[in-house]
Scaffold this motif. Structure first.
Motif, short mmCIF file in Angstrom:
data_model
loop_
_atom_site.label_atom_id
_atom_site.label_comp_id
_atom_site.label_asym_id
_atom_site.label_seq_id
_atom_site.Cartn_x
_atom_site.Cartn_y
_atom_site.Cartn_z
N ALA A 99 -7.75 -20.92 -52.99
CA ALA A 99 -7.75 -22.38 -53.07
C ALA A 99 -9.16 -22.89 -52.75
O ALA A 99 -9.96 -22.21 -52.09
CB ALA A 99 -6.75 -22.96 -52.07
N TRP A 100 -9.47 -24.09 -53.22
CA TRP A 100 -10.81 -24.65 -53.04
C TRP A 100 -11.20 -24.72 -51.57
O TRP A 100 -12.33 -24.42 -51.21
CB TRP A 100 -10.88 -26.02 -53.69
N GLU A 101 -10.28 -25.10 -50.71
CA GLU A 101 -10.58 -25.19 -49.28
C GLU A 101 -10.92 -23.81 -48.70
O GLU A 101 -11.83 -23.68 -47.88
CB GLU A 101 -9.40 -25.80 -48.50
N ASP A 102 -10.19 -22.79 -49.13
CA ASP A 102 -10.47 -21.43 -48.66
C ASP A 102 -11.82 -20.94 -49.17
O ASP A 102 -12.55 -20.25 -48.47
CB ASP A 102 -9.37 -20.47 -49.11
N LEU A 103 -12.16 -21.31 -50.40
CA LEU A 103 -13.47 -20.93 -50.95
C LEU A 103 -14.60 -21.58 -50.18
O LEU A 103 -15.63 -20.95 -49.91
CB LEU A 103 -13.56 -21.32 -52.43
N VAL A 105 -14.61 -22.54 -47.00
CA VAL A 105 -14.73 -21.85 -45.71
C VAL A 105 -15.37 -20.48 -45.90
O VAL A 105 -16.24 -20.07 -45.13
CB VAL A 105 -13.35 -21.74 -45.03
N GLY A 106 -14.96 -19.79 -46.96
CA GLY A 106 -15.51 -18.47 -47.25
C GLY A 106 -17.00 -18.52 -47.54
O GLY A 106 -17.77 -17.69 -47.03
N PHE A 107 -17.43 -19.49 -48.34
CA PHE A 107 -18.85 -19.62 -48.65
C PHE A 107 -19.66 -19.98 -47.42
O PHE A 107 -20.77 -19.48 -47.23
CB PHE A 107 -19.08 -20.65 -49.76
N MET A 108 -19.14 -20.85 -46.57
CA MET A 108 -19.85 -21.20 -45.34
C MET A 108 -19.97 -19.99 -44.41
O MET A 108 -21.02 -19.73 -43.84
CB MET A 108 -19.14 -22.35 -44.62
N SER A 109 -18.89 -19.24 -44.28
CA SER A 109 -18.90 -18.04 -43.44
C SER A 109 -19.87 -17.00 -43.99
O SER A 109 -20.64 -16.39 -43.25
CB SER A 109 -17.49 -17.47 -43.34
N LEU A 110 -19.84 -16.80 -45.30
CA LEU A 110 -20.72 -15.83 -45.93
C LEU A 110 -22.18 -16.26 -45.80
O LEU A 110 -23.06 -15.43 -45.50
CB LEU A 110 -20.34 -15.69 -47.40
N SER A 111 -22.46 -17.53 -45.99
CA SER A 111 -23.82 -18.03 -45.83
C SER A 111 -24.32 -17.82 -44.41
O SER A 111 -25.47 -17.40 -44.19
CB SER A 111 -23.89 -19.52 -46.18
N THR A 112 -23.47 -18.09 -43.44
CA THR A 112 -23.84 -17.88 -42.04
C THR A 112 -24.11 -16.41 -41.76
O THR A 112 -25.07 -16.08 -41.05
CB THR A 112 -22.72 -18.40 -41.12
N SER A 113 -23.31 -15.53 -42.33
CA SER A 113 -23.52 -14.09 -42.13
C SER A 113 -24.87 -13.65 -42.70
O SER A 113 -25.63 -12.94 -42.03
CB SER A 113 -22.41 -13.28 -42.80
N PHE A 114 -25.17 -14.06 -43.92
CA PHE A 114 -26.45 -13.66 -44.53
C PHE A 114 -27.64 -14.28 -43.80
O PHE A 114 -28.67 -13.63 -43.62
CB PHE A 114 -26.48 -14.02 -46.01
N LEU A 115 -27.51 -15.52 -43.36
CA LEU A 115 -28.59 -16.14 -42.59
C LEU A 115 -28.81 -15.43 -41.26
O LEU A 115 -29.95 -15.25 -40.82
CB LEU A 115 -28.30 -17.62 -42.36
N SER A 116 -27.74 -15.02 -40.62
CA SER A 116 -27.85 -14.28 -39.36
C SER A 116 -28.55 -12.94 -39.56
O SER A 116 -29.41 -12.56 -38.76
CB SER A 116 -26.46 -14.07 -38.77
N ILE A 117 -28.19 -12.24 -40.61
CA ILE A 117 -28.83 -10.96 -40.92
C ILE A 117 -30.31 -11.17 -41.20
O ILE A 117 -31.17 -10.46 -40.66
CB ILE A 117 -28.14 -10.28 -42.11
#
Length: 129
Positions: A99-103, A105-117
């Motif tokens: 669902a759009w809402e899950d996407l 949240v997923g994109f925000m989480s993924l972006s945060t992970s890559f920025l942290s790395i």
């Protein structure tokens, strides 16, 4: 996990476990002879709960210099655990119709992970110069 994909959860837990094992091995290499035994004990107890980096940050602040174990712990957290997590999140976003809402949240989480790395590797590169 909500979609019944237990292998995503297991892969993430394996990544966390590998990071903990890496840090445990690094503890034997980076603990200094002048380090107090209580500090070693506290780091060892906090390691399974992933609170050792917080403790080492405080310890380093009080001492006035970064403890060598802090660098390897942060490397384990960002390079091993963060990379596994980012790969699992990427695969989950690509392979599932969410669902759009899950996407979002997923994109925000993924972006945060890559920025942290990226931030962790920039900091390690900067310290070597």
């Amino acid at each position: 996990y909500e979609y019944g994909d237990i292998h995503f959860v297991l892969a993430t837990l394996v990544g966390v476990g590998i990071a903990v094992l890496f840090t445990l091995v690094e503890m034997t290499n980076w603990l200094q002879p002048h380090d107090p035994t209580w500090m070693t004990l506290v780091v060892g107890f906090l390691l399974p709960f992933q609170l050792h980096v917080l403790f080492l940050c405080g310890y380093s602040t009080v001492k006035g210099y970064p403890h060598p174990l802090l660098h390897s712990s942060k490397l384990a957290e960002s390079a091993i655990e963060g990379t596994v997590s980012a790969l699992v999140q990427t695969y989950a976003l690509v392979s599932r119709s969410l669902a759009w809402e899950d996407l979002q949240v997923g994109f925000m989480s993924l972006s945060t992970s890559f920025l942290s790395i990226a931030w962790a590797f920039i900091q390690f590169d900067r310290r070597e110069k």
